[in-house]
Design a protein around this motif. Structure first.
Motif, PDB file in Angstrom:
ATOM      1  N   VAL A   4       0.843  -1.262   0.048  1.00  0.00           N
ATOM      2  CA  VAL A   4       0.208   0.125   0.034  1.00  0.00           C
ATOM      3  C   VAL A   4       0.874   1.272  -0.051  1.00  0.00           C
ATOM      4  O   VAL A   4       0.527   2.126  -0.720  1.00  0.00           O
ATOM      5  CB  VAL A   4      -0.965  -0.007   1.357  1.00  0.00           C
ATOM      6  N   GLU A   5       1.934   1.282   0.832  1.00  0.00           N
ATOM      7  CA  GLU A   5       2.905   2.567   0.872  1.00  0.00           C
ATOM      8  C   GLU A   5       3.455   3.036  -0.511  1.00  0.00           C
ATOM      9  O   GLU A   5       4.057   4.018  -0.656  1.00  0.00           O
ATOM     10  CB  GLU A   5       3.994   2.215   1.880  1.00  0.00           C
ATOM     11  N   GLY A   6       3.352   1.960  -1.446  1.00  0.00           N
ATOM     12  CA  GLY A   6       4.012   2.097  -2.755  1.00  0.00           C
ATOM     13  C   GLY A   6       3.279   2.625  -3.643  1.00  0.00           C
ATOM     14  O   GLY A   6       3.599   3.282  -4.961  1.00  0.00           O
ATOM     15  N   TRP A   7       1.912   2.986  -3.233  1.00  0.00           N
ATOM     16  CA  TRP A   7       1.118   3.625  -4.447  1.00  0.00           C
ATOM     17  C   TRP A   7       1.494   4.786  -4.919  1.00  0.00           C
ATOM     18  O   TRP A   7       1.307   5.127  -6.091  1.00  0.00           O
ATOM     19  CB  TRP A   7      -0.513   3.730  -3.701  1.00  0.00           C
ATOM     20  N   PRO A   8       1.772   5.641  -4.162  1.00  0.00           N
ATOM     21  CA  PRO A   8       2.243   7.040  -4.716  1.00  0.00           C
ATOM     22  C   PRO A   8       3.371   6.904  -5.634  1.00  0.00           C
ATOM     23  O   PRO A   8       3.381   7.868  -6.470  1.00  0.00           O
ATOM     24  CB  PRO A   8       2.818   7.795  -3.440  1.00  0.00           C
ATOM     25  N   ARG A   9       3.998   6.009  -5.927  1.00  0.00           N
ATOM     26  CA  ARG A   9       5.090   5.647  -6.820  1.00  0.00           C
ATOM     27  C   ARG A   9       4.574   5.418  -8.273  1.00  0.00           C
ATOM     28  O   ARG A   9       5.257   5.626  -9.226  1.00  0.00           O
ATOM     29  CB  ARG A   9       6.096   4.588  -6.377  1.00  0.00           C
ATOM     30  N   TRP A  10       3.270   5.015  -8.157  1.00  0.00           N
ATOM     31  CA  TRP A  10       2.736   4.689  -9.621  1.00  0.00           C
ATOM     32  C   TRP A  10       1.417   5.344  -9.834  1.00  0.00           C
ATOM     33  O   TRP A  10       0.939   5.497 -10.806  1.00  0.00           O
ATOM     34  CB  TRP A  10       2.696   3.269  -9.839  1.00  0.00           C
ATOM     35  N   PHE A  11       0.771   5.839  -8.647  1.00  0.00           N
ATOM     36  CA  PHE A  11      -0.650   6.546  -9.043  1.00  0.00           C
ATOM     37  C   PHE A  11      -0.334   7.924  -8.552  1.00  0.00           C
ATOM     38  O   PHE A  11      -0.470   8.163  -7.419  1.00  0.00           O
ATOM     39  CB  PHE A  11      -1.626   6.051  -7.961  1.00  0.00           C
ATOM     40  N   LYS A  12      -0.250   8.822  -9.663  1.00  0.00           N
ATOM     41  CA  LYS A  12       0.238  10.207  -9.218  1.00  0.00           C
ATOM     42  C   LYS A  12      -0.593  10.971  -8.545  1.00  0.00           C
ATOM     43  O   LYS A  12      -0.238  11.930  -7.882  1.00  0.00           O
ATOM     44  CB  LYS A  12       0.677  10.732 -10.694  1.00  0.00           C
ATOM     45  N   ALA A  13      -1.962  10.698  -8.567  1.00  0.00           N
ATOM     46  CA  ALA A  13      -3.004  11.452  -7.932  1.00  0.00           C
ATOM     47  C   ALA A  13      -2.637  11.230  -6.391  1.00  0.00           C
ATOM     48  O   ALA A  13      -3.061  12.171  -5.462  1.00  0.00           O
ATOM     49  CB  ALA A  13      -4.338  11.071  -8.152  1.00  0.00           C
ATOM     50  N   ILE A  14      -1.884  10.082  -5.827  1.00  0.00           N
ATOM     51  CA  ILE A  14      -1.747  10.039  -4.530  1.00  0.00           C
ATOM     52  C   ILE A  14      -0.465  10.340  -3.991  1.00  0.00           C
ATOM     53  O   ILE A  14       0.484  10.050  -4.515  1.00  0.00           O
ATOM     54  CB  ILE A  14      -1.874   8.462  -4.321  1.00  0.00           C
TER      55      ILE A  14
END
Length: 163
Positions: free
Chosen positions: A41-51
């Protein structure tokens, strides 16, 4: 100030007043996509730019999400079916107008990769519904961009010969 949303069940993905469903194909296997969604879950900002921030809460039973622009969500994970489905509902948010929100990611084997289907199911008053209808193209672009970035990221994690 955070507002409490109406709790909804998994069926909301099919019956919500506003449903946006998007699909994309990726080269990664369903298990790898699932790990990125549900276990990293903590990796989401690395691939989902809105997060801008994603972190598990309550031992993985919940999530805290922050979006660019300052929107915050406190979520409950509703389904964790390894390699198949990951779903969560928003319990609290500072986003105006929203009454309920559930997101579901379905993963289906497709050739040697995965078909990813994202359902964004929500409810709110008429002006909110109209705004979300108008936002459909932007949500679709955001989803497709995120899934492409996730697939590229997962490609770097695959051992050589397992493409």
């Amino acid at each position: 100030m955070a507002r409490r949303l109406r709790p909804v069940g998994l069926d909301f993905a099919e019956v919500a007043p506003v449903r946006h469903v998007f699909t994309a194909e990726v080269a990664a296997a369903p298990e790898a996509v699932y790990r990125a969604l549900a276990e990293q879950v903590e990796g989401w900002p690395r691939w989902f730019k809105a997060i801008t921030l994603a972190r598990p809460t309550d031992g993985g039973a919940g999530r805290e999400i922050r979006l660019a622009g300052g929107v915050r969500f406190h979520e409950t994970v509703m389904a964790k079916d390894p390699g198949q489905r990951y779903a969560y509902r928003v319990d609290e948010t500072n986003a105006p107008g929203m009454r309920a929100l559930l997101e579901e990611w379905l993963l289906t084997p497709s050739g040697t990769g995965t078909r990813v289907r994202w359902t964004f199911a929500t409810d709110g008053p008429a002006p909110f519904r109209l705004a979300l209808a108008a936002a459909r193209p932007a949500l679709g672009r955001s989803f497709r961009s995120a899934v492409r970035a996730l697939d590229a990221r997962l490609a770097t994690d695959r051992p050589a010969g397992n493409c």
